[in-house]
Scaffold this motif. Structure first.
Motif, PDB file in Angstrom:
ATOM      1  N   GLU A 188      42.962  23.437  44.088  1.00  0.00           N
ATOM      2  CA  GLU A 188      42.358  23.694  45.689  1.00  0.00           C
ATOM      3  C   GLU A 188      42.267  22.036  45.747  1.00  0.00           C
ATOM      4  O   GLU A 188      41.573  21.199  45.158  1.00  0.00           O
ATOM      5  CB  GLU A 188      41.035  24.453  45.760  1.00  0.00           C
ATOM      6  CG  GLU A 188      40.830  24.449  47.112  1.00  0.00           C
ATOM      7  CD  GLU A 188      41.823  25.314  48.059  1.00  0.00           C
ATOM      8  OE1 GLU A 188      41.723  25.174  49.139  1.00  0.00           O
ATOM      9  OE2 GLU A 188      42.207  26.144  47.481  1.00  0.00           O
ATOM     10  N   ARG A 243      41.049  27.690  41.944  1.00  0.00           N
ATOM     11  CA  ARG A 243      41.092  27.720  43.218  1.00  0.00           C
ATOM     12  C   ARG A 243      40.013  28.447  43.802  1.00  0.00           C
ATOM     13  O   ARG A 243      39.558  28.138  45.102  1.00  0.00           O
ATOM     14  CB  ARG A 243      42.380  27.886  43.805  1.00  0.00           C
ATOM     15  CG  ARG A 243      43.399  26.820  43.431  1.00  0.00           C
ATOM     16  CD  ARG A 243      44.727  27.166  43.910  1.00  0.00           C
ATOM     17  NE  ARG A 243      44.881  27.092  45.379  1.00  0.00           N
ATOM     18  CZ  ARG A 243      45.976  26.880  46.236  1.00  0.00           C
ATOM     19  NH1 ARG A 243      46.985  27.450  45.631  1.00  0.00           N
ATOM     20  NH2 ARG A 243      45.826  26.973  47.539  1.00  0.00           N
ATOM     21  N   ASP A 244      39.799  29.671  43.379  1.00  0.00           N
ATOM     22  CA  ASP A 244      38.736  30.485  44.005  1.00  0.00           C
ATOM     23  C   ASP A 244      37.418  29.756  44.056  1.00  0.00           C
ATOM     24  O   ASP A 244      36.792  29.552  42.883  1.00  0.00           O
ATOM     25  CB  ASP A 244      38.818  31.806  43.368  1.00  0.00           C
ATOM     26  CG  ASP A 244      37.923  32.906  44.117  1.00  0.00           C
ATOM     27  OD1 ASP A 244      36.669  32.952  43.560  1.00  0.00           O
ATOM     28  OD2 ASP A 244      38.339  33.423  45.053  1.00  0.00           O
ATOM     29  N   ASP A 245      36.785  29.645  45.262  1.00  0.00           N
ATOM     30  CA  ASP A 245      35.422  29.133  45.371  1.00  0.00           C
ATOM     31  C   ASP A 245      34.618  29.801  44.513  1.00  0.00           C
ATOM     32  O   ASP A 245      33.720  29.410  43.862  1.00  0.00           O
ATOM     33  CB  ASP A 245      35.039  29.219  46.925  1.00  0.00           C
ATOM     34  CG  ASP A 245      35.733  28.404  47.642  1.00  0.00           C
ATOM     35  OD1 ASP A 245      36.756  27.604  47.263  1.00  0.00           O
ATOM     36  OD2 ASP A 245      35.155  27.827  48.773  1.00  0.00           O
ATOM     37  N   ASP A 246      34.067  31.138  44.599  1.00  0.00           N
ATOM     38  CA  ASP A 246      33.443  31.804  43.933  1.00  0.00           C
ATOM     39  C   ASP A 246      33.483  31.812  42.497  1.00  0.00           C
ATOM     40  O   ASP A 246      32.601  31.668  41.585  1.00  0.00           O
ATOM     41  CB  ASP A 246      33.322  33.438  44.446  1.00  0.00           C
ATOM     42  CG  ASP A 246      32.588  33.589  45.830  1.00  0.00           C
ATOM     43  OD1 ASP A 246      31.933  32.587  46.170  1.00  0.00           O
ATOM     44  OD2 ASP A 246      33.082  34.403  46.674  1.00  0.00           O
ATOM     45  N   LEU A 247      34.949  32.136  42.164  1.00  0.00           N
ATOM     46  CA  LEU A 247      35.189  31.813  40.549  1.00  0.00           C
ATOM     47  C   LEU A 247      34.700  30.386  40.054  1.00  0.00           C
ATOM     48  O   LEU A 247      34.116  30.313  38.894  1.00  0.00           O
ATOM     49  CB  LEU A 247      36.520  32.021  40.457  1.00  0.00           C
ATOM     50  CG  LEU A 247      37.023  32.048  38.872  1.00  0.00           C
ATOM     51  CD1 LEU A 247      36.292  33.171  37.994  1.00  0.00           C
ATOM     52  CD2 LEU A 247      38.402  32.392  38.908  1.00  0.00           C
TER      53      LEU A 247
END
Length: 102
Positions: free
Chosen positions: A8, A24-28
């Motif tokens: 990201e 890239r996934d914010d929560d992950l």
């Protein structure tokens, strides 16, 4: 080396820096940083590694925006945005070195 995964990416900041994080996934990303106990941030200038910082997770849940947090991290009490100019900064959870190609 860093082309093995999808990062990201922030826009270019006023100091010319570009911030990246993986996964890239914010929560992950936030969950893994908390679960693994921190993250590593590598700083590159002109394609050369000029610094590497390791942070420790301070709690059980991360609620602030990722890029805001990265931009306000400090080195010797000075924010990254003032310390580094025209650099690429890559952040990933501790233990993800093999996934990002290190």
């Amino acid at each position: 080396m860093y082309n093995q995964v999808q990062w990201e990416k922030s826009g270019i900041t006023p100091s010319g820096n570009v911030y990246h994080y993986y996964p890239r996934d914010d929560d992950l990303f936030k969950g893994e940083v908390v679960r693994k106990g921190g993250m590593i941030v590598e700083i590159y200038e002109n394609g050369k590694l000029i610094g590497k910082r390791q942070t420790r997770s301070q709690g059980t849940k991360w609620i602030s925006p990722i890029f805001s947090y990265l931009k306000t991290m400090t080195t010797n009490g000075v924010k990254f945005e003032k310390c580094y100019k025209n650099c690429y900064l890559y952040a990933y959870p501790i233990g993800y070195e093999s996934e990002v190609g290190l």
